[in-house]
Design a protein around this motif. Sequence first.
Motif: not given
Length: 300
Positions: A56, A92, A66, A102-103, A88, A54, A79
Amino acid sequence: MNDPLPPATRPDARLVRAAFDAAAARYDDCAVLQREVGTRLLERLDLVKLVPARVLDLGCGTGLHTRALLDRYPQALVCGADLAPAMCARTRARSGWFRRLRAVCADAARLPFADDSLDLVWSNFTLQWCGVPDAVFAEVRRVLRPGGLFLFTTLGPDTLRELRAAWAAVDDRPHVNDFTDMHDVGDALVRARLADPVLDVERFTLTYPDVLALMRELKAIGAHNVLDTRARSLTGRGRLAAMSAAYERERRDGVLPASYEVVYGHAWAPAQKLSVDGPGGVATFPLSGLRRRPPAGPAA
C-alpha cells in the motif's frame, strides 16, 4: 492519550481534500522536494529483506512512487490510497498496458482494507496532513500482516520556520501548518505497539527569489494553510507586505531560504499480534503461539 497537536491546530480534512484535489493537475511540476525524498525513501527498501505480496502506498498523490513500487515489486499487488479523488485518478492513469495501478479514495485513519492483509505500507509526506498520528498508526498496525513493514516520511516542526517567524512578526494567527516533533511520532509508534521503531531526520533548504514565489509553490502542491484556526478572511495587502518585509531579513546571496525538516521512520508489525481488552483485561493470542512447557524434573 498523549496529544502532541491540540485540537485547534489540527488540519481540517475537508480542506486537505479540497487543496490536493485542486493541486493534482500541476503537482508533479512543483513537488521537487516530495519527489526527491520519495526517491530516498524507496532506496531504504534496499536495506531490508522483504518480498511483499501486497503493498500500500498510503497518501499516494499522483502515483509517481506507487508506480515505482510496482516496478520494484512486479509480482506484488500494489495499491495507492489518497484522501483526494483527483490524486487517485492521476495514480490510476499511470497504469501500463499489462500492469494496472489501483488507487482508492480513503482516509488514512479509516483504511478500507482487511486486518492482516498487507506486507508493506509505504507513505511519503502524508502523516503531516493527518493531525495526531495515533489513529493512522493504529490502522497501519491493523492492516499489516505479522512481520510486515511500515516505512514513512513526514515533516518536523522546523519546516517553514522562516515563513512562520515572518508571519509571527505581523500577527498571532496561525498561517503555517503545525508539524509533529520526531519524538512524539516515535511515542505514537510505541503506543500503536509497532515493533522496533527507528526514526531519523534530514534537513533541506529550498531557495526562492521572493516570498510570493514560495507561497505560490505551496499552493500549487496543496500545502497551504489547512488548519482549523486559519483566518477565514482574505489577507490584506498591508499585512502581506509586512510579512514579506520580515521574511527579507532571511535573504542570503540574493535568495530567500525555506527550511524543511524531514523525518524518516520505519517500524514492524509484531510477529504475533497481542491484544489486551482494557486495563487489567484479558490478553489474546493465536494458539499457534503456545509452546508446551517441559515436564518438571524431580524435586530436589
